[in-house]
Design an enzyme around this catalytic site. Structure first.
Site, PDB file in Angstrom:
ATOM      1  N   LYS A 195       0.890  -1.094  -0.067  1.00 39.58           N
ATOM      2  CA  LYS A 195      -0.161   0.077  -0.091  1.00 39.58           C
ATOM      3  C   LYS A 195       0.634   1.232   0.070  1.00 39.58           C
ATOM      4  CE  LYS A 195      -3.522  -2.490   2.594  1.00 39.58           C
ATOM      5  NZ  LYS A 195      -4.226  -2.563   3.930  1.00 39.58           N
ATOM      6  N   ASP A 231      -8.177  -6.810   9.779  1.00 39.67           N
ATOM      7  CA  ASP A 231      -9.641  -6.240   9.427  1.00 39.67           C
ATOM      8  C   ASP A 231     -10.649  -7.148   9.547  1.00 39.67           C
ATOM      9  OD1 ASP A 231      -8.745  -6.907   6.975  1.00 39.67           O
ATOM     10  OD2 ASP A 231      -9.120  -4.720   6.086  1.00 39.67           O
TER      11      ASP A 231
END
Length: 553
Positions: A195, A231
């Site tokens: 990312k 997550d």
């Protein structure tokens, strides 16, 4: 709709044949990708041929489910050595049961954003949350690891000091959405940055230790980092809290895709063999990391030629195969490739298109949702998107065809997602199961939920039922809830140990009392025996004396 589209296609095909001239010779392609592109250019294509490539029968989907389940078994047994599905341990033993209470902190680091959240829980009352969001500065993301974690620690300290909680030593759940080798609930080694983060000195280091060191350097607050999570696990936990303590699968379908579910600890051979702490619970939430399914070529039968082109031009070819087939990361580019091919064959936009349409990554996945949100007959979103792509002179049939391509590609994605979910549901095998799903692709696509539900029902084993709920903020609320679960389990374990100690003390006292009673009974018996012995000796002596007196007389 297809009848109208085919009329337009037939007209375009007739006109393109009539106007077709000679093509200039080209040199032979030198790479496999170039050869694939040349083959695509030489083949005639229609809407039906594209649909055929993206259509997957239930037989094919069940084949995929069988291969996925086999990979999951091998992942639990041996990890990535024998599987493309890692089946990572989360070390989270339970779901929330409604007895969690207190104040908990969540920290969520993902991509370029950092969030700090305070959650207050009281049984029977709605949770209360306060949060702070900030964008990570480039100096932190691309500098040293010390600068990165110092920035994170400063954000946490500022947040707690502002709320006068610096000395509370609150439990913290840390969502860290980067690839890690997790060996304990609060121990994970960073494998690589993704990312766009490139901070140095972090890869190969324990993430929790890096954070704790930074908090110590800041020195302004006292906290306890109790859990590091991803997550997907957080999504499952957050949904379970809302559903009264029950959730069978947590799923993410956003830029990437992943799932988690509760597994028996006896089956988690590889994950627990490498654990740095003893795990004494019967169950554990497993982070499947199913996005890697297909990385060894075991799912080539579900790849189209367009998927292979997207994969070959991606940052990591051959990696995270299922991610690229299901999630939003590549869906828009797949649609663009199909549109480009249709345009080259003069099936779409009269063969003209635009330079932008022929440029990689110019058709974001959000375009698909926007096009499919259009009201029939108006197509205002579609017109605006064509303007943004620089496409001029599009006809009504062009807009219908563009919409149909978006439907075909995204429905294939939904069907694959449904097959993956059904695979896990068939493993869980409860009569009635709850699936919690989060992620932008699932949330914003107008038909994705309906398509997924419809296909799961077709693929689920007989006698099983399910319900899908859309949830959110697994990375925030989920992290805080896991901190709450850890605190509750710790309290319950401490209470269990105290109760055991009390029971042990009571048992020891009872044993001591029993032994004293036995000793007293023994002494009493000995005293009785002594008295009896004395009495018998007295009687013997008396008898002897009487006999002696009679003899003297």
């Amino acid at each position: 709709m297809l009848g109208i589209i085919e009329l337009g296609i037939q007209y375009r095909t007739w006109r393109s044949k009539a106007a077709k001239g000679k093509k200039s010779p080209r040199s032979a392609p030198s790479t496999p990708l170039a050869k694939m592109a040349k083959q695509l250019n030489e083949e005639s294509i229609s809407l039906e041929s594209v649909m055929a490539e993206f259509k997957l029968s239930n037989t094919t989907l069940r084949r995929m489910m069988s291969h996925m389940s086999d990979n999951m078994d091998r992942g639990l047994e041996s990890g990535l050595e024998r599987s493309t599905i890692a089946m990572l341990p989360s070390f989270v033993p339970e779901l929330p049961n409604g007895k969690e209470r207190g104040k908990f902190v969540a920290m969520d680091l993902g991509g370029t954003n950092l969030r700090v959240m305070l959650m207050e829980l009281e049984p029977g009352e709605p949770m209360r949350t306060k949060q702070f969001n900030t964008r990570m500065p480039n100096a932190a993301m691309h500098g040293t690891g010390e600068k990165l974690f110092d920035y994170i620690a400063k954000a946490l300290c500022d947040f707690l000091i502002e709320r006068e909680l610096a000395e509370e030593c609150l439990p913290v759940g840390f969502t860290f959405s980067y690839p890690c080798d997790q060996t304990g609930l609060r121990s994970a080694t960073l494998l690589r940055w993704t990312k766009g983060v490139t901070a140095t000195g972090c890869v190969g280091e324990d993430v929790v230790q890096l954070l704790e060191d930074a908090i110590k350097r800041d020195g302004r607050v006292k906290v306890n980092i109790v859990a590091l999570i991803n997550d997907t696990v957080g999504t499952m936990v957050a949904a379970a809290y809302e559903a009264g303590g029950h959730c069978d699968i947590g799923v993410i379908i956003g830029t990437g895709t992943n799932a988690s579910y509760m597994e028996s600890s006896k089956k988690i051979v590889h994950g627990l063999a490498n654990a740095t702490e003893e795990y004494n619970h019967k169950t554990m939430i497993i982070d499947t990391e199913w996005g890697g399914f297909g990385d060894n070529g075991e799912a080539d039968y579900i790849f189209t030629r367009y998927d292979k082109i997207v994969d070959s031009k991606s940052d990591h070819p051959g990696v995270n195969s299922l991610d690229k087939l299901i999630a939003g990361m590549c869906m828009g580019e797949l649609v663009r490739l199909v549109l480009e091919r249709l345009c080259e064959n003069k099936v779409l936009f009269n063969g003209i298109g635009s330079k932008m349409l022929r440029t990689r990554n110019t058709f974001p996945t959000k375009y698909i949702s926007e096009i499919l949100h259009d009201d029939c007959g108006v197509y205002s979103n579609t017109r605006q998107i064509m303007d943004e792509l620089g496409i001029e002179g599009a006809t009504f049939s062009d807009m219908l065809l563009l919409r149909e391509v978006c439907v075909v590609v995204s429905r294939r994605s939904a069907n694959l997602a449904a097959a993956a979910i059904a695979c896990v549901l068939n493993r869980v095998r409860r009569p009635s199961m709850l699936v919690a799903i989060d992620g932008s692709t699932y949330k914003y696509h107008p038909f994705f939920n309906h398509w997924v539900c419809e296909k799961i029902r077709e693929l689920l084993d007989p006698g099983l039922d399910f319900k899908i709920v859309q949830t959110g903020d697994g990375s925030g609320r989920g992290a805080a809830l896991i901190a709450a679960i850890v605190s509750r389990v710790k309290r319950e374990e401490e209470k269990r140990l105290r109760d055991l100690e009390i029971q042990r003390q009571k048992a020891a006292e009872a044993e001591e009392k029993r032994l004293l009673e036995i000793e007293a009974e023994k002494e009493e018996a000995e005293e009785r025996a002594r008295k009896i012995s004395e009495m018998m000796r007295y009687q013997i002596e008396r008898g002897a004396e009487e006999s002696h007196q009679r003899f003297d007389q």
